[in-house]
Design a protein around this motif. Sequence first.
Motif: not given
Length: 172
Positions: A29-34, A52-64, A66-72
Amino acid sequence: MAYPDELLGEDESVVVHHHPHWKMLVFPILVFLVVVGGGTYLAALAEATSWRVIVWSALGVVGGFLIIWFTLAPLFRWRTTHYVVTTQRFMVREGVFTRSGVDIPMARINSVRFRHGIVDRILGSGTLIVESAADEPLEFDDIPGVEQVHSLLYREIDGATDWTESRREGER
């Protein structure tokens, strides 16, 4: 959620059924919030840039990822891990894609111990240590209400021993 009756034997009923203690979900849960907070902050910083679109896409991929691996994944692991004491055996089932399990008949259990440190005592969890006739002691971490499970398991073992002895006497 009750343990499925079709997985139980004849004259077998569930005495206690637990998932691991909720404390194992604190880090996910802490990983998700961070990840969400950091991703939102970085996305806001990238708003003023032309890429910004490239950065947002990269953030979405990396964030997704991290959330799948460390939260879900830990959430699914928690949800699919079962500690079950029945009238005839102690069972542990775990796994999401690959299921594994341990069944120890009550008559084969030699001793049951528990261990919990100060944090576990405050949170009401601990480690259950089960010694069976042929195996090394098995340790099961993050058992909620470990002292109650220890007592119930000991009572069931004592009942199984009495049942086995009376059955042997009846065969003579």
